[in-house]
Design a protein around this motif. Structure first.
Motif, PDB file in Angstrom:
ATOM      1  N   THR A 184     -38.014 101.417  70.394  1.00 24.23           N
ATOM      2  CA  THR A 184     -37.428 102.555  70.592  1.00 24.23           C
ATOM      3  C   THR A 184     -36.858 103.531  69.435  1.00 24.23           C
ATOM      4  O   THR A 184     -37.979 104.331  68.712  1.00 24.23           O
ATOM      5  N   VAL A 221     -43.458 103.144  74.169  1.00 26.91           N
ATOM      6  CA  VAL A 221     -43.917 103.919  75.070  1.00 26.91           C
ATOM      7  C   VAL A 221     -43.442 105.467  74.843  1.00 26.91           C
ATOM      8  O   VAL A 221     -42.244 105.526  74.837  1.00 26.91           O
ATOM      9  N   ARG A 222     -44.075 106.438  74.836  1.00 29.77           N
ATOM     10  CA  ARG A 222     -43.964 107.736  74.845  1.00 29.77           C
ATOM     11  C   ARG A 222     -43.411 108.198  76.442  1.00 29.77           C
ATOM     12  O   ARG A 222     -44.246 108.280  76.961  1.00 29.77           O
ATOM     13  N   ASP A 223     -42.053 108.194  76.176  1.00 31.04           N
ATOM     14  CA  ASP A 223     -41.371 108.226  77.439  1.00 31.04           C
ATOM     15  C   ASP A 223     -41.755 109.744  78.213  1.00 31.04           C
ATOM     16  O   ASP A 223     -41.245 110.756  77.462  1.00 31.04           O
ATOM     17  N   ARG A 224     -42.245 109.807  79.218  1.00 34.51           N
ATOM     18  CA  ARG A 224     -42.614 111.073  80.083  1.00 34.51           C
ATOM     19  C   ARG A 224     -41.326 111.778  80.343  1.00 34.51           C
ATOM     20  O   ARG A 224     -41.357 113.227  80.311  1.00 34.51           O
ATOM     21  N   SER A 237     -48.227 105.991  77.085  1.00 29.51           N
ATOM     22  CA  SER A 237     -47.443 107.097  77.439  1.00 29.51           C
ATOM     23  C   SER A 237     -47.093 106.871  78.843  1.00 29.51           C
ATOM     24  O   SER A 237     -48.045 106.145  79.950  1.00 29.51           O
ATOM     25  N   GLU A 295     -44.200 106.406  82.442  1.00 31.70           N
ATOM     26  CA  GLU A 295     -42.896 106.063  82.739  1.00 31.70           C
ATOM     27  C   GLU A 295     -42.656 104.803  81.710  1.00 31.70           C
ATOM     28  O   GLU A 295     -43.436 103.806  82.308  1.00 31.70           O
ATOM     29  N   VAL A 296     -41.652 104.491  81.288  1.00 26.28           N
ATOM     30  CA  VAL A 296     -41.346 103.435  80.467  1.00 26.28           C
ATOM     31  C   VAL A 296     -41.238 102.222  81.294  1.00 26.28           C
ATOM     32  O   VAL A 296     -41.924 101.175  80.839  1.00 26.28           O
ATOM     33  N   GLN A 302     -44.711 101.195  82.105  1.00 26.59           N
ATOM     34  CA  GLN A 302     -45.607 100.711  81.376  1.00 26.59           C
ATOM     35  C   GLN A 302     -45.244  99.175  80.751  1.00 26.59           C
ATOM     36  O   GLN A 302     -46.104  98.441  80.428  1.00 26.59           O
ATOM     37  N   ARG A 321     -32.237 103.446  82.261  1.00 28.68           N
ATOM     38  CA  ARG A 321     -33.465 102.975  82.004  1.00 28.68           C
ATOM     39  C   ARG A 321     -33.312 101.376  81.828  1.00 28.68           C
ATOM     40  O   ARG A 321     -34.388 100.667  82.078  1.00 28.68           O
TER      41      ARG A 321
END
Length: 457
Positions: free
Chosen positions: A9, A35-38, A76, A78-79, A82, A108
């Motif tokens: 992160t 993960v690119r968090d939406r 990419s 929702e963390v 994914q 989260r």
């Protein structure tokens, strides 16, 4: 063959990385995942400057993993979704993650733990990855956190540091785990022209240079605006390309007053995190209300626009705001001055300023940004909540020769002596020749308004 997932992160490095070390110790193969968090993108927190620096960091992390036989898996969305997908595809037993302090990050983490446990997997959350001391480890007798820095610093200084972990020599990643293409700076608009480069290699090079040439004079030079004698490591701490634990160890090894002053600043960073961890609402609400009736952004529109543009008529304030726009970074002394000017001289809500800083700062950090703004506004942990920083006095003290002002406000480059800090004192043709605005507020009037609002008269 057992597999673990490491969810990166704000810890984008290979050196001194407890989650990665634990995963490698417990499994033969590891999936390094980002993960690119939406949700973060949707909030607007991911400003162009931070997205660009993040892209540098991810590409550098991927290159470091390739050097060790691995690669970074990038997704990419929702963390939680994914991470569970990747863990399922890899048949992973465990997921390792660095602890965080914001309300969103902790919620989260709870969702991720529940989702993984439902699939028969375990989540391991590691402290002292993004802080030197765990936020909840140091508490006074009658509270869940320290509200004043000095007693916190005494306890923090005595708290034992864990050892620094070496970067792994080999990282084996299982086959068949799909990855999206890593992002880059290409296509990003609105970047600051002087934005620094990101990545662990860049951070470690800057750290080596700082320890060699800068830290010894930090105690006497850190407020010298023209000398630019700060470490400029804050973006690397924000993205975790450098470890705060390693920085404390190496600064203490260097020794001396400069190193001690630098370590104190690292403690301030931990202090703000333990405050936010205990009081998550402080990210957007007064930590200690003064019952202010702040001017809103709409009410103070012209003043706020002048402040943002570096056109307030106060040269040091304007120089700092222009540095922020050009570099996506600002000297710490200048941050305090510009925040004081907005909140106390203009009496504008601190959240207006904090939002603007987060829109541009590459090191824009919820804990440090919001709580430093509150400290300056007098609604935070400052024990002198009504202090007001005079921009002229600050200029004469911290930029006595006007070098910093002339660097960022070229309209004033030709002025000699003290006029560079008070150009409104010029008369006649001399004043007319300078294309620079008059002050948007009289300092005495601004001070009087603030004192009336706080009930100090």
């Amino acid at each position: 063959m057992n597999v673990s997932v490491v969810l990166f992160t704000s810890d984008l490095r290979l050196h001194d990385h407890p989650p990665l070390r634990a995963a490698l110790d417990g499994a033969r193969q590891v999936v390094p995942l980002f993960v690119r968090d939406r949700a973060v993108l949707d909030t607007g927190f991911a400003c162009p400057n931070r997205l660009a620096f993040l892209a540098d960091c991810l590409r550098d992390l991927d290159a470091g993993l390739h050097d060790r036989g691995g690669r970074l898996v990038f997704r990419s969305g929702e963390v939680v979704e994914q991470v569970c997908r990747v863990a399922g595809a890899a048949d992973a037993d465990e997921v390792h993650l660095a602890a965080d302090v914001s309300a969103y990050a902790r919620a989260r983490e709870d969702r991720l733990r529940r989702a993984l446990e439902a699939d028969g997997r375990r989540l391991h959350v590691h402290d002292t990855v993004t802080t030197a001391a765990p936020p909840g480890a140091l508490t006074p007798a009658a509270s869940d956190h320290f509200a004043v820095f000095t007693p916190y610093f005494r306890r923090w200084s005595d708290h034992p540091l864990r050892k620094v972990l070496a970067a792994p020599r080999t990282v084996r990643v299982p086959d068949g785990i799909g990855s999206e293409e890593l992002p880059g700076r290409e296509g990003l608009s609105g970047l600051s022209e002087g934005l620094a480069r990101g990545g662990e290699r860049e951070g470690r090079a800057r750290l080596a240079s700082w320890l060699r040439d800068g830290i010894t004079s930090y105690d006497t030079g850190h407020d010298d605006l023209a000398g630019d004698a700060t470490s400029r490591l804050s973006p690397h701490l924000h993205f975790g390309t450098l470890s705060p634990v390693e920085l404390v160890h190496r600064a203490r090894k260097a020794g001396g007053p400069g190193a001690e002053a630098f370590v104190r600043q690292l403690a301030w960073r931990d202090f703000h995190r333990q405050v936010l961890a205990a009081r998550p609402a402080a990210g957007g609400a007064d930590y200690r209300t003064r019952h202010d009736s702040w001017r809103s952004e709409a009410e103070a529109r012209e003043d706020v626009e002048a402040w943002r543009a570096g056109q307030t008529g106060y040269p040091l304030v304007d120089a700092a705001m222009r540095q922020l726009r050009h570099e996506g970074w600002m000297h710490n002394r200048a941050r305090m001055l510009t925040a004081s000017f907005l909140t106390k001289t203009l009496y504008v809500d601190w959240r207006v300023g904090a939002r603007h800083f987060l829109d541009l700062l590459v090191d824009g950090d919820l804990a440090n940004n919001q709580l430093n703004w509150q400290w300056t506004a007098g609604t935070g942990t400052d024990t002198r909540p009504n202090r007001v920083l005079n921009p002229v006095a600050q200029a004469k003290r911290y930029d006595p020769d006007g070098v910093y002002v002339r660097r960022w406000v070229p309209e004033l480059a030709g002025l000699e002596g003290p006029f560079v800090h008070e150009p409104w004192r010029l008369r006649g043709l001399d004043r007319a020749a300078v294309d620079y605005p008059d002050p948007i507020v009289d300092l005495a009037e601004g001070l009087a308004r603030f004192r009336r609002a706080r009930g100090l008269d």
